[in-house]
Design a protein around this motif. Structure first.
Motif, short mmCIF file in Angstrom:
data_model
loop_
_atom_site.label_atom_id
_atom_site.label_comp_id
_atom_site.label_asym_id
_atom_site.label_seq_id
_atom_site.Cartn_x
_atom_site.Cartn_y
_atom_site.Cartn_z
N ARG A 99 22.90 17.82 -42.05
CA ARG A 99 22.73 17.23 -43.38
C ARG A 99 23.40 18.11 -44.44
NH1 ARG A 99 17.71 16.92 -43.09
NH2 ARG A 99 17.12 18.78 -44.27
N ARG A 100 23.22 19.43 -44.34
CA ARG A 100 23.83 20.35 -45.30
C ARG A 100 25.36 20.22 -45.29
NH1 ARG A 100 19.76 23.92 -43.08
NH2 ARG A 100 18.20 24.35 -44.71
N LEU A 101 25.91 20.22 -44.09
CA LEU A 101 27.37 20.17 -43.99
C LEU A 101 27.91 18.82 -44.45
CD1 LEU A 101 29.71 22.01 -43.04
CD2 LEU A 101 29.71 20.68 -40.92
N ALA A 102 27.23 17.74 -44.08
CA ALA A 102 27.69 16.40 -44.45
C ALA A 102 27.81 16.26 -45.97
CB ALA A 102 26.75 15.35 -43.88
N GLU A 103 26.89 16.86 -46.70
CA GLU A 103 26.91 16.77 -48.16
C GLU A 103 28.16 17.44 -48.74
OE1 GLU A 103 23.22 18.55 -49.20
OE2 GLU A 103 22.04 16.74 -48.77
N LEU A 104 28.74 18.40 -48.00
CA LEU A 104 29.93 19.11 -48.47
C LEU A 104 31.22 18.45 -48.01
CD1 LEU A 104 28.70 22.75 -47.76
CD2 LEU A 104 28.70 21.56 -49.95
N GLY A 124 29.73 14.72 -31.05
CA GLY A 124 30.18 14.36 -32.39
C GLY A 124 29.13 14.24 -33.46
N ALA A 125 27.98 14.89 -33.31
CA ALA A 125 26.90 14.69 -34.28
C ALA A 125 27.27 15.18 -35.68
CB ALA A 125 25.63 15.38 -33.80
N PHE A 126 27.87 16.38 -35.79
CA PHE A 126 28.29 16.85 -37.11
C PHE A 126 29.32 15.88 -37.71
CE2 PHE A 126 26.65 21.12 -35.97
CZ PHE A 126 26.03 21.44 -37.17
N SER A 127 30.23 15.40 -36.88
CA SER A 127 31.27 14.50 -37.36
C SER A 127 30.69 13.17 -37.83
CB SER A 127 32.29 14.25 -36.24
OG SER A 127 32.88 15.46 -35.81
N LEU A 128 29.78 12.61 -37.05
CA LEU A 128 29.20 11.32 -37.41
C LEU A 128 28.40 11.43 -38.70
CD1 LEU A 128 28.65 8.37 -36.77
CD2 LEU A 128 26.75 9.09 -35.31
N ALA A 129 27.61 12.49 -38.84
CA ALA A 129 26.83 12.67 -40.07
C ALA A 129 27.76 12.79 -41.27
CB ALA A 129 25.94 13.91 -39.94
N ALA A 130 28.87 13.52 -41.10
CA ALA A 130 29.82 13.70 -42.20
C ALA A 130 30.53 12.39 -42.53
CB ALA A 130 30.84 14.78 -41.84
N LEU A 173 18.76 30.36 -33.53
CA LEU A 173 19.89 29.63 -34.10
C LEU A 173 20.31 30.26 -35.42
CD1 LEU A 173 21.80 27.18 -33.91
CD2 LEU A 173 20.12 25.89 -35.24
N GLN A 174 21.60 30.60 -35.50
CA GLN A 174 22.17 31.14 -36.73
C GLN A 174 23.29 30.19 -37.19
OE1 GLN A 174 20.43 33.71 -37.63
NE2 GLN A 174 19.49 34.01 -35.62
N PHE A 175 23.27 29.86 -38.47
CA PHE A 175 24.25 28.90 -39.00
C PHE A 175 24.62 29.35 -40.41
CE2 PHE A 175 25.49 25.00 -41.20
CZ PHE A 175 26.29 24.35 -40.26
N SER A 176 25.84 29.87 -40.56
CA SER A 176 26.29 30.38 -41.85
C SER A 176 27.30 29.43 -42.48
CB SER A 176 26.95 31.76 -41.70
OG SER A 176 25.97 32.76 -41.49
N LEU A 177 27.11 29.17 -43.76
CA LEU A 177 28.02 28.35 -44.55
C LEU A 177 28.72 29.25 -45.57
CD1 LEU A 177 26.17 25.04 -45.50
CD2 LEU A 177 28.40 25.22 -44.39
N GLY A 178 30.03 29.07 -45.74
CA GLY A 178 30.73 29.89 -46.70
C GLY A 178 32.03 29.27 -47.16
N THR A 179 32.63 29.91 -48.19
CA THR A 179 33.91 29.50 -48.72
C THR A 179 34.94 30.56 -48.37
OG1 THR A 179 32.83 28.36 -50.56
CG2 THR A 179 35.18 28.85 -50.81
N LEU A 180 36.11 30.15 -47.90
CA LEU A 180 37.14 31.07 -47.46
C LEU A 180 37.99 31.53 -48.65
CD1 LEU A 180 38.54 32.45 -45.08
CD2 LEU A 180 39.91 30.40 -44.77
N CYS A 181 38.11 32.85 -48.80
CA CYS A 181 38.86 33.43 -49.92
C CYS A 181 39.96 34.35 -49.39
CB CYS A 181 37.95 34.22 -50.84
SG CYS A 181 36.65 33.24 -51.63
N ARG A 182 41.11 34.30 -50.04
CA ARG A 182 42.21 35.23 -49.76
C ARG A 182 42.79 35.70 -51.10
NH1 ARG A 182 43.24 31.10 -45.96
NH2 ARG A 182 43.08 31.79 -43.78
N ASP A 183 43.22 36.96 -51.16
CA ASP A 183 43.85 37.47 -52.37
C ASP A 183 45.32 37.02 -52.43
OD1 ASP A 183 41.55 38.73 -53.19
OD2 ASP A 183 42.02 40.57 -52.10
N THR A 230 27.34 31.14 -48.68
CA THR A 230 26.41 30.46 -49.59
C THR A 230 25.04 30.28 -48.95
OG1 THR A 230 27.29 28.33 -48.83
CG2 THR A 230 28.23 29.26 -50.83
N GLY A 231 24.92 30.64 -47.68
CA GLY A 231 23.62 30.57 -47.01
C GLY A 231 23.75 30.75 -45.51
N THR A 232 22.70 31.33 -44.93
CA THR A 232 22.59 31.41 -43.48
C THR A 232 21.24 30.81 -43.10
OG1 THR A 232 23.97 33.39 -43.31
CG2 THR A 232 22.52 32.93 -41.46
N PHE A 233 21.28 29.85 -42.18
CA PHE A 233 20.11 29.02 -41.90
C PHE A 233 19.78 29.07 -40.41
CE2 PHE A 233 22.72 27.28 -45.31
CZ PHE A 233 21.83 27.25 -46.37
#
Length: 392
Positions: free
Chosen positions: A207-212, A226-232, A382-392, A361-364
């Motif tokens: 649910r968290r990932l689908a919202e993004l 395909g559960a993550f894919s279907l939810a998204a 279960l460890q599940f980390s969400l984040g944004t990828l940054c490069r200089d 942005t969170g580890t769940f």
């Protein structure tokens, strides 16, 4: 009060056990010859009573403690009570979600026994021969609480003896096993599928990932069915691509899309190795804005941790290398031997090797139907980390 055979600690573990940890390993016990599933009283090295549990002479986890109250009988009545307590903790089933974990072993104070519900199908998973003693009484209680029509037993390959790995229990196999999650219908295979047929523990993270993913393109590595894919896709993703080495899983992923009236041709399904799939991209050409990487457990035992750490780091590094700056990345581990601290170290090492930073942005963890004990960190697997990828 009935008599229980006595077993004795050979190591000073009384503080850990009194604090609530339920496991005693084979090298920490001395006991007479007993049968798997026998109830025993555990005494510390000073001869003081510690608790009451179930012994499994064939398992490295030799005793699982059920109670630290000497007045509590370890019998079917206690199991019935704890199953009823477990279902009260669940917000399921509901009108739009009828697939859930009813019993989560140690986390529900029924050590060694898992039960997953898929609509009118119950799948019991005993961890070791000792837990077999609870199958019939568990079925009796669950039958009073839920309208179950079909029963299955799914055993782990370790310590199941000569018993079948999977079987429909005193019933015919249903033509198809389906359940609903978040209003979406999923097909599961309790006999041949992973775990009991599905990864119920990732429900909240889907649910968290689908919202993004609204209006964005998702890459789902180790995507299974395909559960993550279907939810998204249902939430409004522009496109999803599901990658898994198992061709049957990819075929089931297509079926899940079609069953939910989401045109499969508008999405991608790739039966191939995740590393090989990523080789065709770089950060300038990867056609994705969101990615989730949820590999299988690389650490089945503690001795696997160094090898597993490197395996997780390599696949995470490769994904980070090919994803564009500003993309959303979700990384996961489902091994009890990889705790949160170690997992975050892996994520950090993978980012450094890839020459980038992942701003988390969170580890769940798992969803609410996978409770844990405060004194049992192994349950927080279960460890599940969400984040944004940054490069200089």
């Amino acid at each position: 009060m009935r008599y229980y055979p006595r077993v004795d600690l050979t190591q000073p573990l009384e503080n850990v056990l009194r604090a609530g940890h339920p496991w005693i390993f084979e090298d920490a016990l001395r006991h007479p010859e007993l049968e798997a599933g026998d109830a025993v009283d555990v005494y510390d090295m000073h001869g003081d009573w510690l608790g009451r549990g179930i012994i499994d002479p064939q398992s490295p986890i030799r005793v699982r403690l059920w109670t630290r109250n000497p007045q509590t009988e370890l019998d079917n009545r206690l199991l019935d009570q704890r199953i009823r307590q477990a279902i009260k903790r669940r917000p399921f089933p509901t009108a739009d979600t009828n697939g859930f974990r009813l019993l989560n072993g140690e986390g529900d104070r029924v050590p060694g026994l898992v039960c997953d519900i898929y609509g009118d199908v119950a799948v019991l998973r005993p961890d070791g021969l000792a837990a077999e003693r609870w199958l019939k009484p568990a079925r009796q209680t669950i039958s009073k609480l839920l309208p179950i029509k079909h029963w299955a037993i799914k055993r782990s390959n370790l310590h199941r003896g000569k018993l079948p790995r999977a079987e429909w229990w005193e019933c015919e196999a249903p033509a198809e096993t389906t359940f609903v999650e978040g209003g979406l219908t999923y097909v599961v295979d309790p006999m041949e599928g992973q775990k009991t047929g599905f990864f119920l523990d990732q429900r909240a993270n889907r649910r968290r990932l689908a919202e993004l993913c609204v209006g964005r393109r998702l890459l789902n590595l180790f995507g299974y069915t395909g559960a993550f894919s279907l939810a998204a896709a249902a939430r409004g993703a522009a496109r999803t691509t599901t990658v898994d080495l198992a061709a049957p899983a990819i075929a089931d992923a297509r079926r899940n899309f079609e069953r939910n009236h989401i045109p499969a041709p508008a999405h991608g399904f790739e039966a191939c190795d995740a590393f090989e799939y990523l080789e065709q991209f770089d950060a300038e050409r990867a056609p994705f804005e969101v990615a989730v990487c949820d590999p299988p457990s690389f650490a089945h035992r503690h001795s696997d941790v160094p090898r597993a750490t490197e395996a997780y780091t390599r696949i995470f590094q490769k994904l980070i290398e090919v994803m564009p700056t500003g993309s959303t990345i979700a990384l996961a581990s489902c091994s009890s031997h990889i705790d949160r601290g170690r997992f975050l170290n892996i994520v950090s090492a993978a980012s450094q090797r890839a020459g980038a930073e992942l701003v988390l942005t969170g580890t769940f963890g798992a969803d609410v139907d996978h409770p844990t004990l405060a004194a049992f960190p192994e349950g927080d697997y279960l460890q599940f980390s969400l984040g944004t990828l940054c490069r200089d």
